[in-house]
Each structure stands twice: as C-alpha cells, then as structure tokens.
Design a protein around this motif. Structure first.
Motif, PDB file in Angstrom:
ATOM      1  N   ASN A  24      78.241  11.222 -39.440  1.00 27.52           N
ATOM      2  CA  ASN A  24      79.536  11.354 -40.263  1.00 27.52           C
ATOM      3  C   ASN A  24      79.892  12.745 -39.516  1.00 27.52           C
ATOM      4  O   ASN A  24      81.397  13.043 -39.765  1.00 27.52           O
ATOM      5  CB  ASN A  24      79.231  11.367 -41.644  1.00 27.52           C
ATOM      6  N   THR A  93      79.662   5.573 -37.695  1.00 25.03           N
ATOM      7  CA  THR A  93      80.582   6.495 -38.326  1.00 25.03           C
ATOM      8  C   THR A  93      81.920   5.830 -38.711  1.00 25.03           C
ATOM      9  O   THR A  93      82.371   6.001 -39.754  1.00 25.03           O
ATOM     10  CB  THR A  93      81.275   7.566 -37.044  1.00 25.03           C
ATOM     11  N   ASP A  94      82.235   4.821 -38.120  1.00 22.30           N
ATOM     12  CA  ASP A  94      83.271   3.665 -38.360  1.00 22.30           C
ATOM     13  C   ASP A  94      83.182   2.938 -39.475  1.00 22.30           C
ATOM     14  O   ASP A  94      83.865   2.954 -40.482  1.00 22.30           O
ATOM     15  CB  ASP A  94      83.654   2.703 -37.398  1.00 22.30           C
ATOM     16  N   MET A  97      83.436   5.232 -42.762  1.00 18.37           N
ATOM     17  CA  MET A  97      84.888   5.453 -42.976  1.00 18.37           C
ATOM     18  C   MET A  97      85.324   4.196 -43.666  1.00 18.37           C
ATOM     19  O   MET A  97      85.982   4.462 -44.660  1.00 18.37           O
ATOM     20  CB  MET A  97      85.501   5.981 -41.650  1.00 18.37           C
ATOM     21  N   LYS A 100      83.747   4.137 -47.112  1.00 19.15           N
ATOM     22  CA  LYS A 100      83.903   5.620 -47.953  1.00 19.15           C
ATOM     23  C   LYS A 100      82.554   6.154 -48.213  1.00 19.15           C
ATOM     24  O   LYS A 100      82.549   6.752 -49.311  1.00 19.15           O
ATOM     25  CB  LYS A 100      84.703   5.445 -49.182  1.00 19.15           C
ATOM     26  N   ASP A 102      80.560   9.189 -47.730  1.00 19.58           N
ATOM     27  CA  ASP A 102      80.819  10.529 -47.615  1.00 19.58           C
ATOM     28  C   ASP A 102      79.390  11.259 -47.843  1.00 19.58           C
ATOM     29  O   ASP A 102      79.559  12.577 -47.989  1.00 19.58           O
ATOM     30  CB  ASP A 102      81.961  10.985 -48.653  1.00 19.58           C
TER      31      ASP A 102
END
Length: 184
Positions: A24, A93-94, A97, A100, A102
């Motif tokens: 991330n 990473t995708d 995202m 959500k 984080d």
C-alpha cells in the motif's frame, strides 16, 4: 477449492519478527514498527482465495473498530506469485484499494514469514498481546463460503475484546479454515 485448517501455533509463542514491503505504501516494515499498544493482529490473506473474499469486509471492519483502541493490524500475503500471478504485489495494491484495506498489506516474497508463523491457510489469524505473545489463533467465526452462516467475526472479536479488556478467553479456540498457502 482446497480446505486447509490453521496449524494452531502454541499460545504464548513470541511473535516472529519480519521485515516486509507494504504494497500500500511501498515502505518496508517490521513487526515492531506496526505493533499496537494493546496488541497486534497478524492476518495471512491473499487476493484470489474465495475464503478471503468471503471475510474481507469483516476483517476491514474489525481493523476499523479496534485500531482506535490500540490494536495494530497487519495483513500478509505469502503465496507463490509465479504459480499464482493474481497474488502479485501490484495486484495486492489493487485488492487493498478495492476492499478499503488501509492497514499494511505486506508481501512475503521468500515465504520465510509464513513459515515462522506456521501459517497454513488464507485467512489465518494471529492475535498477539502487548508483550508480543500469542493470545489467540484461529477462526474469524463459523461462516464459510456457501454454508449460510452470516459473517459476524464473533470468535476474533471476542478474543480482541478479551485482550483489550483483560477478560478470560473462550476455549477451545477453533482453527481457521481456508485455501492452503501456495508454497514455492
């Protein structure tokens, strides 16, 4: 889909350290960098596993509910990306995202971290106390893809509550169940 149970690392085991890249942020972190003041949840997940897809929303809710109370939350993917390219770091990473996520989603390229934790499946959950000792390992709850039991996170939430509020922990702890780690 293969169904693999977690190996149930002995309670009291000190958290193995690691130094892994976060997909991330592109930063590299150790366990010590990410641990929480009250405890730390280490979760082995991956992008493609249907068991992970089934529970990822609850994992994110648990992270959001408990990080403010001092819980460190870490996700790690250890799968062999040569055989399972859908678990490659750029796709992690995708996935983060889209879902959500984080909190750190670390890539264990050598699989040494998964071996140190004796991780066996995705998802696999390890809850450490503020002294880095294993307090809980096992399932999120009884829900599985297709079994009709709604997600609740009851087992893991109960363990986190017991840790944070110094309560006794429900026994026995049930192993997690999911796709086996994809070893090289």
């Amino acid at each position: 889909m293969a169904r693999t149970e977690s190996t149930m690392l002995p309670l009291g085991t000190v958290s193995p350290d690691f130094y892994l890249k976060d997909t991330n942020s592109n930063n590299t972190f150790s366990f010590e960098d990410l641990k929480g003041s009250k405890g730390t949840l280490v979760t082995f997940i991956c992008n493609h596993c249907p068991f992970v897809h089934h529970v990822i929303s609850e994992i994110v809710m648990i992270a959001n509910d408990y990080r403010v109370q001092g819980l460190g939350v870490i996700a790690i993917s250890s799968n062999d990306v040569v055989k399972y390219p859908q678990d490659a770091p750029e796709l992690m990473t995708d996935f983060a995202m889209e879902n959500k996520i984080d909190f750190p989603y670390l890539y264990d390229e050598t699989q040494e971290t998964a071996k140190a934790y004796q991780a066996a499946c995705t998802p696999d959950f390890y809850l450490f106390d503020n002294q880095n000792r294993l307090f809980y390992r096992g399932q999120l709850d009884d829900s599985r893809p297709g079994n009709g039991i709604p997600l609740s996170g009851n087992d893991l939430r109960g363990a986190i509550d017991a840790l944070i509020y110094n309560r006794s922990l429900k026994e026995p702890q049930k192993p997690s169940l999911g796709c086996g780690i994809k070893w090289k």
